[in-house]
Design an enzyme around this catalytic site. Structure first.
Site, PDB file in Angstrom:
ATOM      1  N   LYS A   1     -97.403  51.814   0.931  1.00  0.00           N
ATOM      2  CA  LYS A   1     -96.670  53.052   0.597  1.00  0.00           C
ATOM      3  C   LYS A   1     -97.383  53.799  -0.525  1.00  0.00           C
ATOM      4  CE  LYS A   1     -92.103  51.473   1.889  1.00  0.00           C
ATOM      5  NZ  LYS A   1     -90.922  50.810   1.392  1.00  0.00           N
TER       6      LYS A   1
ATOM      7  N   ASP B   1    -107.051  43.647   6.723  1.00  0.00           N
ATOM      8  CA  ASP B   1    -106.740  44.153   8.063  1.00  0.00           C
ATOM      9  C   ASP B   1    -105.964  45.473   7.969  1.00  0.00           C
ATOM     10  OD1 ASP B   1    -104.425  43.046   7.072  1.00  0.00           O
ATOM     11  OD2 ASP B   1    -103.840  42.077   8.956  1.00  0.00           O
TER      12      ASP B   1
ATOM     13  N   PHE C   1    -102.855  34.832   7.185  1.00  0.00           N
ATOM     14  CA  PHE C   1    -102.705  36.281   7.158  1.00  0.00           C
ATOM     15  C   PHE C   1    -103.608  36.946   8.183  1.00  0.00           C
ATOM     16  CE2 PHE C   1    -100.558  35.435   3.273  1.00  0.00           C
ATOM     17  CZ  PHE C   1     -99.611  36.441   3.218  1.00  0.00           C
ATOM     18  N   GLU C   2    -104.815  36.410   8.327  1.00  0.00           N
ATOM     19  CA  GLU C   2    -105.729  37.006   9.300  1.00  0.00           C
ATOM     20  C   GLU C   2    -105.207  36.773  10.718  1.00  0.00           C
ATOM     21  OE1 GLU C   2    -109.869  35.869   9.152  1.00  0.00           O
ATOM     22  OE2 GLU C   2    -110.368  37.493  10.520  1.00  0.00           O
TER      23      GLU C   2
ATOM     24  N   THR D   1    -107.460  32.598   7.973  1.00  0.00           N
ATOM     25  CA  THR D   1    -106.231  32.216   7.246  1.00  0.00           C
ATOM     26  C   THR D   1    -105.019  32.675   8.035  1.00  0.00           C
ATOM     27  OG1 THR D   1    -106.038  34.281   6.017  1.00  0.00           O
ATOM     28  CG2 THR D   1    -107.384  32.539   5.010  1.00  0.00           C
TER      29      THR D   1
ATOM     30  N   ASP E   1    -102.736  41.915  -0.970  1.00  0.00           N
ATOM     31  CA  ASP E   1    -101.524  42.665  -0.575  1.00  0.00           C
ATOM     32  C   ASP E   1    -101.877  44.144  -0.438  1.00  0.00           C
ATOM     33  OD1 ASP E   1     -99.742  40.419  -0.675  1.00  0.00           O
ATOM     34  OD2 ASP E   1     -99.871  40.508  -2.865  1.00  0.00           O
TER      35      ASP E   1
ATOM     36  N   ASP F   1    -101.981  36.044 -13.305  1.00  0.00           N
ATOM     37  CA  ASP F   1    -102.487  37.318 -12.798  1.00  0.00           C
ATOM     38  C   ASP F   1    -104.010  37.325 -12.938  1.00  0.00           C
ATOM     39  OD1 ASP F   1    -103.069  39.986 -12.294  1.00  0.00           O
ATOM     40  OD2 ASP F   1    -102.456  40.627 -14.303  1.00  0.00           O
TER      41      ASP F   1
ATOM     42  N   GLU G   1    -111.815  32.333  -5.992  1.00  0.00           N
ATOM     43  CA  GLU G   1    -111.002  33.066  -5.022  1.00  0.00           C
ATOM     44  C   GLU G   1    -109.763  33.615  -5.712  1.00  0.00           C
ATOM     45  OE1 GLU G   1    -110.076  31.384  -1.155  1.00  0.00           O
ATOM     46  OE2 GLU G   1    -108.676  33.031  -0.763  1.00  0.00           O
TER      47      GLU G   1
ATOM     48  N   GLU H   1    -103.898  32.346  -8.524  1.00  0.00           N
ATOM     49  CA  GLU H   1    -102.794  32.760  -7.643  1.00  0.00           C
ATOM     50  C   GLU H   1    -101.530  32.860  -8.487  1.00  0.00           C
ATOM     51  OE1 GLU H   1    -100.526  34.020  -5.244  1.00  0.00           O
ATOM     52  OE2 GLU H   1    -102.252  33.585  -3.989  1.00  0.00           O
TER      53      GLU H   1
END
Ligand SMILES: C[S@@+](CC[C@H](N)C(=O)[O-])C[C@H]1O[C@@H](n2cnc3c(N)ncnc32)[C@H](O)[C@@H]1O
Length: 205
Positions: free
Chosen positions: A116, A148, A187-188, A185, A112, A89, A37, A62
């Site tokens: 922009k 999303d 974020f979801e 999660t 992420d 990274d 992941e 992560e």
């Protein structure tokens, strides 16, 4: 505090990869299939999947240190045996620490979005990253993605469809059904509260 302590005593879970090629069998002490992941946040999805599938191995990459601490803390509390974590990274780690054909599955959930225009190049999904993902998957391995952000969903679809080594597993060659194993999660759930839709993608090598 518990997260900081978890990091200090997290050597059982935390892998210091440096520049070396990782021997995955040594990392996990077995040769079971490995799911990677990328950008696991605080590790909710990774934890749930690893607990549901103790016969498989799970590697997380992560950059966010408190998230790594939170995951290791949970691994210690629950005596998890099949998770390892690399701080770094993901693109660097895939390119420098992982052999080709390493993973049976790669998950990237809610990366992420960098909405922009001037930040689009910061998105983790770019053509060279898609190539690396394809190379690091085993033949028959799958990459699952979710977002999303509609614009990022379209972007990911376009980038992955350009990779000749990967096949879109959606019946209409667009977005896929929600991946059944994918846990909810933070974020979801935040996105859903804000009324966002969620788009899933699945490609196979
Ligand atoms: C929006 S969060 C989503 C976290 C998690 N997947 C979830 O669904 O809750 C994106 C995560 O990706 C991580 N991330 C961003 N760029 C990364 C990179 N190059 N390598 C590894 N992780 C990265 C961030 O630190 C962040 O935790």
């Amino acid at each position: 505090m518990s997260q900081a302590r978890a990091l200090e005593h997290g050597e059982e879970y935390l892998v210091d990869a440096g520049d070396q090629i990782l021997e995955m069998e040594e990392l996990f002490d077995n040769d079971a299939a490995i799911t990677l992941e990328i950008g696991f946040g605080v590790g909710q999805a990774l934890l749930e999947m690893a607990e549901c599938n103790p016969e498989k191995n799970y590697l997380g990459i992560e950059v966010y240190l408190p998230g790594i601490g939170a995951l290791i803390h949970q691994c210690q509390l629950r005596a998890i045996k099949n998770i390892r974590v690399i701080r770094g990274d993901a693109k660097y780690v895939l390119a420098n620490n992982c052999r080709p054909d390493s993973f049976t599955q790669i998950n990237i959930f809610f990366p992420d979005p960098w909405p922009k225009r001037k930040h689009l190049k910061r998105r983790i999904i770019q053509q060279d990253m898609v190539r690396l993902i394809a190379q690091r998957l085993k033949p028959g391995g799958r990459v699952y993605l979710a977002t999303d952000w509609e614009n990022y969903a379209d972007w990911m679809l376009q980038e992955f469809c350009q990779e000749p080594a990967l096949k879109n597993m959606s019946v209409n060659k667009g977005f896929s059904e929600r991946f059944k194993e994918r846990p909810m999660t933070r974020f979801e759930s935040r996105g859903i509260r804000l009324g966002h839709e969620v788009w899933d993608l699945c490609f196979e090598k």
